[in-house]
Design an enzyme around this catalytic site. Structure first.
Site, PDB file in Angstrom:
ATOM      1  N   GLU A 122     -44.640 -30.012  10.259  1.00  0.00           N
ATOM      2  CA  GLU A 122     -45.975 -29.716   9.724  1.00  0.00           C
ATOM      3  C   GLU A 122     -46.714 -28.743  10.638  1.00  0.00           C
ATOM      4  O   GLU A 122     -47.380 -27.808  10.186  1.00  0.00           O
ATOM      5  CB  GLU A 122     -46.802 -31.006   9.578  1.00  0.00           C
ATOM      6  CG  GLU A 122     -46.294 -31.963   8.503  1.00  0.00           C
ATOM      7  CD  GLU A 122     -45.202 -32.898   8.994  1.00  0.00           C
ATOM      8  OE1 GLU A 122     -44.529 -32.572   9.989  1.00  0.00           O
ATOM      9  OE2 GLU A 122     -45.011 -33.953   8.362  1.00  0.00           O
ATOM     10  N   SER A 132      -9.686 -49.437  12.282  1.00  0.00           N
ATOM     11  CA  SER A 132     -10.634 -50.417  12.839  1.00  0.00           C
ATOM     12  C   SER A 132     -12.023 -50.242  12.225  1.00  0.00           C
ATOM     13  O   SER A 132     -12.681 -51.219  11.877  1.00  0.00           O
ATOM     14  CB  SER A 132     -10.742 -50.252  14.358  1.00  0.00           C
ATOM     15  OG  SER A 132      -9.487 -50.422  14.955  1.00  0.00           O
TER      16      SER A 132
HETATM   17  C1  AOF Z   1     -43.374 -35.587  11.162  1.00  0.00           C
HETATM   18  N1  AOF Z   1     -42.843 -34.341  11.129  1.00  0.00           N
HETATM   19  O1  AOF Z   1     -41.201 -32.889  11.615  1.00  0.00           O
HETATM   20  C2  AOF Z   1     -40.846 -35.142  12.177  1.00  0.00           C
HETATM   21  C3  AOF Z   1     -41.417 -36.445  12.160  1.00  0.00           C
HETATM   22  O2  AOF Z   1     -41.092 -38.671  19.374  1.00  0.00           O
HETATM   23  P1  AOF Z   1     -42.134 -38.082  18.465  1.00  0.00           P
HETATM   24  O3  AOF Z   1     -43.524 -38.266  18.912  1.00  0.00           O
HETATM   25  O4  AOF Z   1     -41.813 -36.666  18.077  1.00  0.00           O
HETATM   26  O5  AOF Z   1     -42.060 -38.923  17.099  1.00  0.00           O
HETATM   27  C4  AOF Z   1     -40.860 -39.192  16.458  1.00  0.00           C
HETATM   28  C5  AOF Z   1     -41.184 -39.721  15.084  1.00  0.00           C
HETATM   29  O6  AOF Z   1     -41.842 -38.708  14.345  1.00  0.00           O
HETATM   30  C6  AOF Z   1     -39.955 -40.054  14.268  1.00  0.00           C
HETATM   31  O7  AOF Z   1     -39.512 -41.370  14.485  1.00  0.00           O
HETATM   32  C7  AOF Z   1     -40.506 -39.909  12.863  1.00  0.00           C
HETATM   33  O8  AOF Z   1     -41.303 -41.031  12.548  1.00  0.00           O
HETATM   34  C8  AOF Z   1     -41.428 -38.728  12.991  1.00  0.00           C
HETATM   35  N2  AOF Z   1     -40.724 -37.490  12.678  1.00  0.00           N
HETATM   36  N3  AOF Z   1     -42.662 -36.617  11.645  1.00  0.00           N
HETATM   37  O9  AOF Z   1     -44.524 -35.773  10.781  1.00  0.00           O
HETATM   38  C9  AOF Z   1     -41.617 -34.071  11.623  1.00  0.00           C
HETATM   39  N4  AOF Z   1     -39.610 -34.885  12.681  1.00  0.00           N
HETATM   40 ZN    ZN Z   2     -45.601 -35.319  13.017  1.00  0.00          ZN
END
Ligand code: AOF
Ligand code: ZN
Length: 360
Positions: free
Chosen positions: A50, A302
């Site tokens: 985003e 396995s």
């Molecule tokens: C979004 N947009 O492009 C992605 C999301 O370790 P952080 O703070 O980056 O957070 C990881 C979490 O962010 C991941 O578990 C998932 O919930 C979200 N990923 N969210 O708004 C993104 N890649």
């Molecule tokens: Zn995000």
């Protein structure tokens, strides 16, 4: 949304513990819809999709629609939550696909959007998005990576031959496809028998994609991997782990460590084999979301016996190996009984079949 899901594939396998998701910011002015911002989760997992798409759209985001393949996040990481960023940018409608099971998000992202006055249309092409994010979703649901077992089978049902080294079964087009699958996996896993018999490199060698070789893992309880194995050649550049028993010879461990290998601890199961569920638990805890099991027959058997195969790819070639061959642990007929066939395609002279686990 279909375009967003395709775009999200771009960083599959390259976003660490984060899923590779995508955002398209679209304006519906006169003259038809126009994409004014595109984002995919960045290499390593941050910034999120985003943030990237909104930065590209700039002021054009005001009044626009955002298509997101995963519910926007609601938690503070290195940047404020994406849901808040969408509100602040003046987005008026968010069309989202998959729900995010991360407990820090899990509905809270959509709630922030609605509170901020954004119209939310959830669940659009949710199944397709979930398929493209299946590794991430599996790790959250089962606390282990999603397992894809891939095998090349000769027309007489063999996956190789003992004592003949690497036997060419599939052709160049199917092999290139295999390298693409490697590129989008977090890790490749083989048994030590395959290292001893085939001496494989287990890298992605497609032009332009060689940087995308994933972590390599060898189930090698006694540390039989030779220091001179081809795996050692790039072990300093590509993380390469041997899953070894705590009883393995210390001298060998030292020599292999010097050659660039790393180690994961193997726990024995009741049959004395490496316990695969525990290994997968460990990998899941390390944030590995997808693993590609490439052989050999014993390890594949396995995984199948332990019911740990989520996706199965069989590539059937027209050649025959003969009586000294190593029989594959599963053929097309049994695969069709145990799994759903989701894709069947021809690559060169080979037939490529993809199956998925039957749920329930
Ligand atoms: C979004 N947009 O492009 C992605 C999301 O370790 P952080 O703070 O980056 O957070 C990881 C979490 O962010 C991941 O578990 C998932 O919930 C979200 N990923 N969210 O708004 C993104 N890649
Ligand atoms: Zn995000």
């Amino acid at each position: 949304m279909a375009a967003a899901i395709r775009y999200g594939e771009r960083h599959a396998g390259l976003t660490g513990t984060n899923p590779s998701v995508s955002t398209l910011v679209v304006r519906f002015d006169e003259g038809g819809p126009r994409i004014v911002g595109r984002g995919v989760t960045a290499l390593g997992g941050r910034p999120h999709a985003e943030t990237v798409a909104l930065a590209e759209a700039g002021e054009l985001a005001r009044g626009a629609t955002a298509y997101v393949t995963l519910e926007p996040c609601a938690h503070h990481g290195r940047t404020p939550p994406c849901a808040e960023a969408l509100v602040a940018a003046g987005i008026t409608r968010v069309v989202s696909a998959a729900a995010d099971p991360d407990p820090r998000v899990d509905g809270k992202g959509h709630a922030i959007l609605r509170t901020g006055g954004i119209e939310v249309v959830p669940g659009v092409m949710a199944a397709e998005a979930a398929r493209s994010l299946s590794g991430y979703l599996t790790r959250h649901r089962l606390n282990r990576p999603e397992v894809t077992l891939k095998m090349a089978l000769s027309a007489d049902g063999m996956i190789g031959a003992r004592g003949r080294g690497q036997v060419a079964i599939t052709g160049a087009v199917a092999n290139a496809q295999t390298h693409l699958v490697r590129a989008r996996s977090d890790a490749i896993l083989v048994g030590v028998g395959t290292v001893l018999e085939d001496d494989p490199a287990l890298t992605c060698r497609l032009p332009g994609l060689t940087e995308r070789s994933p972590m390599r893992i060898v189930v090698d309880p006694r540390l039989d991997t030779p220091v001179s194995a081809r795996l050692a050649e790039e072990a300093r550049a590509i993380p390469t782990h041997l899953v070894a028993s705590s009883h393995a010879d210390e001298e060998r461990r030292r020599a292999l460590r010097e050659a660039g290998f790393d180690f994961f601890a193997a726990e024995p199961d009741e049959k004395g084999r490496v316990a695969l569920p525990e290994l997968l638990d460990d990998l899941g805890a390390r944030g590995v979301s997808t693993i590609l099991v490439e052989g050999g027959a014993a390890l594949a058997r396995s995984f199948l016996e332990d019911d740990l195969v989520d996706r199965l790819t069989l590539v059937v070639a027209p050649c025959t190996v003969g009586e000294d061959g190593v029989r594959g642990p599963i053929g097309l007929a049994e695969a069709s009984e145990r799994f759903y066939l989701t894709r069947e395609v021809r690559f060169g002279d080979d037939r490529w079949y993809e199956f998925e686990r039957k749920e329930g």
